[in-house]
Design a protein around this motif. Structure first.
Motif, PDB file in Angstrom:
ATOM      1  N   CYS A  85       0.942  -1.206   0.015  1.00  0.00           N
ATOM      2  CA  CYS A  85       0.116   0.039  -0.132  1.00  0.00           C
ATOM      3  C   CYS A  85       0.714   1.167  -0.041  1.00  0.00           C
ATOM      4  O   CYS A  85       0.212   2.304  -0.308  1.00  0.00           O
ATOM      5  CB  CYS A  85      -0.875   0.016   1.224  1.00  0.00           C
ATOM      6  N   GLY A  86       2.169   1.027   0.239  1.00  0.00           N
ATOM      7  CA  GLY A  86       2.808   2.380   0.809  1.00  0.00           C
ATOM      8  C   GLY A  86       3.942   2.603  -0.067  1.00  0.00           C
ATOM      9  O   GLY A  86       5.240   3.395   0.294  1.00  0.00           O
ATOM     10  N   ALA A  87       3.911   2.449  -1.386  1.00  0.00           N
ATOM     11  CA  ALA A  87       4.890   2.823  -2.469  1.00  0.00           C
ATOM     12  C   ALA A  87       5.424   4.203  -2.433  1.00  0.00           C
ATOM     13  O   ALA A  87       6.564   4.561  -2.539  1.00  0.00           O
ATOM     14  CB  ALA A  87       4.729   2.120  -3.796  1.00  0.00           C
ATOM     15  N   ALA A  88       4.336   4.923  -2.086  1.00  0.00           N
ATOM     16  CA  ALA A  88       4.640   6.391  -2.052  1.00  0.00           C
ATOM     17  C   ALA A  88       5.005   7.052  -1.040  1.00  0.00           C
ATOM     18  O   ALA A  88       5.477   8.330  -0.944  1.00  0.00           O
ATOM     19  CB  ALA A  88       3.217   7.325  -2.733  1.00  0.00           C
ATOM     20  N   HIS A  89       5.182   6.147   0.149  1.00  0.00           N
ATOM     21  CA  HIS A  89       5.632   6.886   1.457  1.00  0.00           C
ATOM     22  C   HIS A  89       6.916   6.065   2.055  1.00  0.00           C
ATOM     23  O   HIS A  89       6.662   5.489   2.894  1.00  0.00           O
ATOM     24  CB  HIS A  89       4.354   6.524   2.369  1.00  0.00           C
ATOM     25  N   LYS A  90       8.013   6.300   1.426  1.00  0.00           N
ATOM     26  CA  LYS A  90       9.297   5.533   1.674  1.00  0.00           C
ATOM     27  C   LYS A  90       9.679   6.327   2.865  1.00  0.00           C
ATOM     28  O   LYS A  90       9.640   7.575   2.856  1.00  0.00           O
ATOM     29  CB  LYS A  90      10.211   5.465   0.568  1.00  0.00           C
ATOM     30  N   ILE A  91       9.959   5.647   3.997  1.00  0.00           N
ATOM     31  CA  ILE A  91      10.516   6.295   5.197  1.00  0.00           C
ATOM     32  C   ILE A  91      11.977   5.871   5.577  1.00  0.00           C
ATOM     33  O   ILE A  91      12.630   5.998   6.617  1.00  0.00           O
ATOM     34  CB  ILE A  91       9.618   6.050   6.307  1.00  0.00           C
ATOM     35  N   GLY A  92      12.872   5.200   4.413  1.00  0.00           N
ATOM     36  CA  GLY A  92      14.134   4.852   4.776  1.00  0.00           C
ATOM     37  C   GLY A  92      14.492   3.408   5.236  1.00  0.00           C
ATOM     38  O   GLY A  92      15.467   3.149   5.651  1.00  0.00           O
ATOM     39  N   ILE A  93      13.508   2.764   5.363  1.00  0.00           N
ATOM     40  CA  ILE A  93      13.444   1.285   5.636  1.00  0.00           C
ATOM     41  C   ILE A  93      13.819   0.571   4.515  1.00  0.00           C
ATOM     42  O   ILE A  93      12.925   0.441   3.450  1.00  0.00           O
ATOM     43  CB  ILE A  93      12.165   0.655   6.277  1.00  0.00           C
ATOM     44  N   ARG A  94      15.104  -0.159   4.291  1.00  0.00           N
ATOM     45  CA  ARG A  94      15.315  -0.867   3.099  1.00  0.00           C
ATOM     46  C   ARG A  94      14.600  -1.876   2.671  1.00  0.00           C
ATOM     47  O   ARG A  94      14.219  -2.598   1.616  1.00  0.00           O
ATOM     48  CB  ARG A  94      16.922  -0.799   3.088  1.00  0.00           C
ATOM     49  N   LYS A  95      14.301  -2.740   3.830  1.00  0.00           N
ATOM     50  CA  LYS A  95      13.622  -4.271   3.383  1.00  0.00           C
ATOM     51  C   LYS A  95      12.182  -3.861   3.730  1.00  0.00           C
ATOM     52  O   LYS A  95      11.759  -2.915   4.053  1.00  0.00           O
ATOM     53  CB  LYS A  95      14.101  -5.459   4.758  1.00  0.00           C
ATOM     54  N   LYS A  96      11.684  -5.064   3.493  1.00  0.00           N
ATOM     55  CA  LYS A  96       9.973  -5.023   3.274  1.00  0.00           C
ATOM     56  C   LYS A  96       9.255  -4.238   4.482  1.00  0.00           C
ATOM     57  O   LYS A  96       9.519  -4.503   5.647  1.00  0.00           O
ATOM     58  CB  LYS A  96       9.155  -6.468   3.302  1.00  0.00           C
ATOM     59  N   VAL A  97       8.499  -3.448   4.211  1.00  0.00           N
ATOM     60  CA  VAL A  97       7.721  -2.624   5.165  1.00  0.00           C
ATOM     61  C   VAL A  97       6.457  -1.965   4.443  1.00  0.00           C
ATOM     62  O   VAL A  97       6.324  -1.768   3.195  1.00  0.00           O
ATOM     63  CB  VAL A  97       8.597  -1.442   5.714  1.00  0.00           C
ATOM     64  N   GLY A  98       5.377  -1.754   5.335  1.00  0.00           N
ATOM     65  CA  GLY A  98       4.043  -1.371   4.855  1.00  0.00           C
ATOM     66  C   GLY A  98       3.846  -0.178   5.472  1.00  0.00           C
ATOM     67  O   GLY A  98       4.178   0.262   6.585  1.00  0.00           O
ATOM     68  N   VAL A  99       3.839   1.004   4.729  1.00  0.00           N
ATOM     69  CA  VAL A  99       3.306   2.314   5.126  1.00  0.00           C
ATOM     70  C   VAL A  99       2.308   2.860   4.547  1.00  0.00           C
ATOM     71  O   VAL A  99       2.170   3.106   3.185  1.00  0.00           O
ATOM     72  CB  VAL A  99       4.649   3.274   4.587  1.00  0.00           C
ATOM     73  N   CYS A 100       1.177   2.714   5.192  1.00  0.00           N
ATOM     74  CA  CYS A 100      -0.301   2.635   4.484  1.00  0.00           C
ATOM     75  C   CYS A 100      -0.893   4.180   5.084  1.00  0.00           C
ATOM     76  O   CYS A 100      -0.974   4.176   6.589  1.00  0.00           O
ATOM     77  CB  CYS A 100      -1.070   1.707   4.954  1.00  0.00           C
ATOM     78  N   ASP A 101      -1.454   4.854   4.391  1.00  0.00           N
ATOM     79  CA  ASP A 101      -2.521   5.873   5.024  1.00  0.00           C
ATOM     80  C   ASP A 101      -3.837   5.124   5.417  1.00  0.00           C
ATOM     81  O   ASP A 101      -4.419   4.170   4.647  1.00  0.00           O
ATOM     82  CB  ASP A 101      -2.789   6.747   3.699  1.00  0.00           C
ATOM     83  N   VAL A 102      -4.311   5.535   6.538  1.00  0.00           N
ATOM     84  CA  VAL A 102      -5.715   4.970   7.177  1.00  0.00           C
ATOM     85  C   VAL A 102      -6.419   6.278   7.439  1.00  0.00           C
ATOM     86  O   VAL A 102      -5.882   7.265   7.959  1.00  0.00           O
ATOM     87  CB  VAL A 102      -5.330   3.935   8.205  1.00  0.00           C
ATOM     88  N   GLY A 103      -7.756   6.132   7.523  1.00  0.00           N
ATOM     89  CA  GLY A 103      -8.723   7.035   7.730  1.00  0.00           C
ATOM     90  C   GLY A 103      -8.634   8.284   6.794  1.00  0.00           C
ATOM     91  O   GLY A 103      -8.421   7.723   5.434  1.00  0.00           O
ATOM     92  N   PRO A 104      -9.339   9.504   7.132  1.00  0.00           N
ATOM     93  CA  PRO A 104      -9.533  10.209   5.925  1.00  0.00           C
ATOM     94  C   PRO A 104      -7.925  10.844   5.551  1.00  0.00           C
ATOM     95  O   PRO A 104      -6.891  10.654   6.285  1.00  0.00           O
ATOM     96  CB  PRO A 104     -10.225  11.539   6.719  1.00  0.00           C
ATOM     97  N   GLY A 105      -7.864  11.471   4.236  1.00  0.00           N
ATOM     98  CA  GLY A 105      -6.786  11.753   3.769  1.00  0.00           C
ATOM     99  C   GLY A 105      -6.276  13.325   4.694  1.00  0.00           C
ATOM    100  O   GLY A 105      -6.995  13.898   5.265  1.00  0.00           O
ATOM    101  N   GLY A 106      -4.979  13.601   4.485  1.00  0.00           N
ATOM    102  CA  GLY A 106      -4.552  14.686   5.123  1.00  0.00           C
ATOM    103  C   GLY A 106      -3.109  14.142   5.867  1.00  0.00           C
ATOM    104  O   GLY A 106      -3.012  13.131   5.869  1.00  0.00           O
ATOM    105  N   ARG A 107      -2.562  15.269   6.522  1.00  0.00           N
ATOM    106  CA  ARG A 107      -1.416  15.192   7.100  1.00  0.00           C
ATOM    107  C   ARG A 107      -1.379  14.279   8.435  1.00  0.00           C
ATOM    108  O   ARG A 107      -2.732  14.630   9.237  1.00  0.00           O
ATOM    109  CB  ARG A 107      -0.679  16.360   7.520  1.00  0.00           C
ATOM    110  N   PRO A 108      -0.793  13.238   8.664  1.00  0.00           N
ATOM    111  CA  PRO A 108      -1.144  12.413   9.725  1.00  0.00           C
ATOM    112  C   PRO A 108      -1.017  12.963  11.000  1.00  0.00           C
ATOM    113  O   PRO A 108      -0.190  13.645  11.347  1.00  0.00           O
ATOM    114  CB  PRO A 108       0.144  11.216   9.687  1.00  0.00           C
TER     115      PRO A 108
END
Length: 665
Positions: A406-429
């Motif tokens: 789900c989170g290809a657009a939200h890379k946070i610097g973790i090189r190996k497999k990780v999920g970075v997913c938006d949940v809830g309504p859109g906007g700054r978390p």
């Protein structure tokens, strides 16, 4: 894993060949720890090193035979493989046939189809490659794979496709350099094994290039004169110690093989090289040990399917009584296999018969494999209700695995497999949910709760890694500490109002050895200490960022995969009692309470009365395996998570446990 056969004497002397009974005793030292380890006997936590001892024995015996035949001009590759068929095929294919018959009654459709792939890979001596490819986080557990142990046979046979030709070339063109070449191969393979181990542990475990050095150690011993000096007995007994100490002290969680496999391999080599005529040889020639050595190949073949099928039917880990049954049954079946299956073809039958027999075995095995694979595991064996249970488990497991994309657009610097997913309504978390795969499993419930609360959030999940700063895992080298550090950096940059920590605390405390502040855990007490110290650091760091902190206590879960146990009509107990669940987490919960996070929820308040529920009121499993909530579990737990979010965003800082009992048991 080879049976009794004459051993080549000192390669560089005219000493006559003779049977060495102590080698059968050495086989017993290899096979018995493997069986006891797989059966879960506590004191044999390092019994897996027996496989490495087998590799050394195999390299020693077969190199001696090959060298003698090549030197005498009598080597024939067809004769060599004829002997391999006589040695391996009868017991192997008898085990495959029996496992297929038992699997008909026990293995669920997807498991039976996977079993077909295992048969095919075994027939092609490529099962190590198959199991290496299936060693991902979301792949089936080892305890559901009846042919997992055949990986070692595949490694040996791949070695013996290559080694006879190489030895022939060395004897013919570089006889004087054979030993230096073999030594170079040992060092090279060991270095590769150690280097690969720390980045790709599964590759180091299963693959020939990282295991070849163990067989080559045996080959080297066969190519040098036997030692019979004054220290021979000391050296041989030291070899016994070098095997038994790892058997009793090594842990499954350690990175292995690499250099860690050197002591048992060197121990086996010392016994083969120096034990002849010593008190050690007398001890290893004991009639009882020799018997276990004689049946070692059959015992190795049969014990694992027996353990797997008993575990699937009655539950894993096995009870003490079931462990005894598994061991005794393995010994009985192995003895019968050795006496009535292995021995008759060892010497009997001419070459045409042996080749015909081998071809028939392969044809039958691959035919059965094709039927199981093409037939999708033959689901007609089960009722529609049972198949629905299996399909639900497969679908929900696949959905959770897909969620990690789900989170290809939200890379946070973790090189190996990780999920970075938006949940809830859109906007700054305004909220960041940090966790392992259980956090991702709860994503639907979090999404529903946050949509209603109109709070944008981001969920960051790394499988197998609790979100605790400085805590790393030992056994899989997943980069957990680096992932947790990246999560903290993300929170610092985004500055949300609150975070929530979610983890499979049961697994962390009972099964996952960790490293924290340079200390490696090795038992329940040290695991708890590492986790509580890492949790304290984590809360302190996030508190210093000014964010509110919520924690989800451990989900009760089930003792095994719920839907599969129901579909299989398993006799395994599925429920934890509420008392046992509470007792398991008393020390951790005290540590959490002492940190006074802003809000805590306890799923047991929702799902447990005297027993902790594993299905909802309609009988649908709450978990798609043993611990990850599926759709029904998310529906049950969503109100609890909504309350947690409300507490965090209403500004309450009072230390509180949140939850209610909905009447399920």
């Amino acid at each position: 894993m080879h049976g009794s056969r004459p051993e080549v004497g000192q390669v560089h002397s005219p000493e006559a060949l003779r049977y060495r009974p102590e080698i059968d005793g050495l086989r017993a030292l290899a096979v018995l720890p493997v069986i006891l380890f797989h059966a879960g006997v506590t004191f044999f936590s390092g019994g897996f090193v027996g496989v490495d001892v087998f590799f050394v024995i195999s390299g020693f015996l077969i190199t001696g035979i090959l060298y003698r035949e090549i030197s005498a001009g009598k080597f024939s590759i067809l004769n060599f493989y004829e002997r391999r068929i006589r040695r391996l095929f009868p017991a192997l294919f008898a085990m495959l046939a029996a496992s297929s018959a038992i699997g008909w009654f026990i293995l669920l459709p997807d498991e039976f189809a996977a079993f077909g792939r295992q048969i095919l890979a075994t027939c092609l001596f490529m099962s190590n490659i198959l199991f290496w490819s299936e060693d991902g986080y979301f792949d089936a557990e080892s305890a559901t794979k009846p042919l997992l142990h055949t990986w070692s046979l595949a490694v040996e046979e791949q070695y013996y496709i290559i080694f006879p030709l190489l030895l022939w070339l060395m004897v013919r063109y570089a006889r004087s350099a054979i030993r230096p070449i073999v030594m170079l191969g040992i060092v090279g393979s060991l270095v590769v094994s150690e280097l690969v181990l720390h980045r790709f542990p599964s590759t180091a475990f299963f693959m020939l290039p990282t295991r070849a050095w163990e067989l080559l150690i045996g080959a080297l011993v066969a190519l040098i004169p036997a030692y019979s000096g004054r220290y021979a007995a000391v050296l041989a007994w030291a070899g016994v110690g070098a095997i038994l100490i790892p058997v009793l002290t090594f842990q499954e969680s350690m990175l292995f093989p690499g250099i860690a496999a050197l002591p048992p391999c060197a121990g086996a080599a010392a016994i083969l090289w120096a034990s002849r005529g010593t008190s050690c040889a007398v001890a290893l020639s004991n009639r009882g040990l020799r018997f276990f050595g004689l049946i070692s190949y059959s015992l190795y073949l049969w014990h694992w399917p027996i353990i797997v099928f008993l575990g699937l039917k009655f539950g894993m880990p096995m009870s003490p009584d079931l462990t005894v049954v598994a061991i005794l049954l393995s010994l009985a079946v192995a003895t019968a296999s050795w006496r009535f299956v292995e021995r008759p073809l060892r010497k009997g039958g001419g070459k045409p018969f042996v080749w015909s027999f081998g071809g028939a075995c392969l044809t039958a095995g691959m035919s059965v494999a094709a039927i199981l694979i093409v037939g999708n595991g033959l689901p007609a064996r089960f009722t529609s209700m049972q198949n629905r249970m299996v399909d639900l488990s497969i679908r929900e497991g696949a959905a959770m695995e897909a969620a990690y994309r789900c989170g290809a657009a939200h890379k946070i610097g973790i090189r190996k497999k990780v999920g970075v997913c938006d949940v809830g309504p859109g906007g700054r978390p305004r909220l960041v949910i940090l966790g392992d795969s259980e956090a991702m499993a709860l994503k639907p419930a979090f999404s529903a709760a946050l949509e209603r609360s109109d709070i944008p959030a981001r969920l960051i999940s790394k499988p197998g890694c609790p979100p605790l700063l400085g805590l790393d895992r030992v056994e899989t080298s997943r980069g957990c500490a680096a992932a947790s550090a990246a999560m903290a950096a993300y929170v610092r940059a985004v500055k949300p109002a609150a975070i929530i920590l979610v983890a499979n605390w049961r697994n962390v405390l009972s099964a996952k050895n960790t490293i924290f502040a340079g200390r490696t855990s090795y038992d329940a007490a040290s695991r708890l200490d590492n986790v509580t110290r890492a949790l304290s650091r984590t809360v302190a760091v996030y508190r210093s960022m000014g964010v509110r902190i919520g924690i989800v206590r451990s989900l009760p879960g089930a003792t095994t995969s719920v839907g599969r146990a129901v579909a299989r009509s398993s006799l395994a107990p599925l429920h934890y009692t509420l008392a046992d669940h509470r007792a398991a987490f008393v020390p951790l919960n005290r540590a959490i309470d002492a940190l006074r996070p802003d809000a805590i929820v306890d799923p047991a308040d929702i799902t447990c009365r005297s027993l902790c529920a594993v299905t909802d009121a309609a009988g649908t499993p709450l978990y798609w395996d043993a611990s990850h909530p599926g759709a029904a579990g998310n529906a049950v737990l969503e109100p609890m998570l909504a309350t947690l979010v409300t507490k965090l965003f209403n500004g309450h800082t009072a230390h509180a446990a949140i939850g209610h009992d909905d009447g399920r048991s």
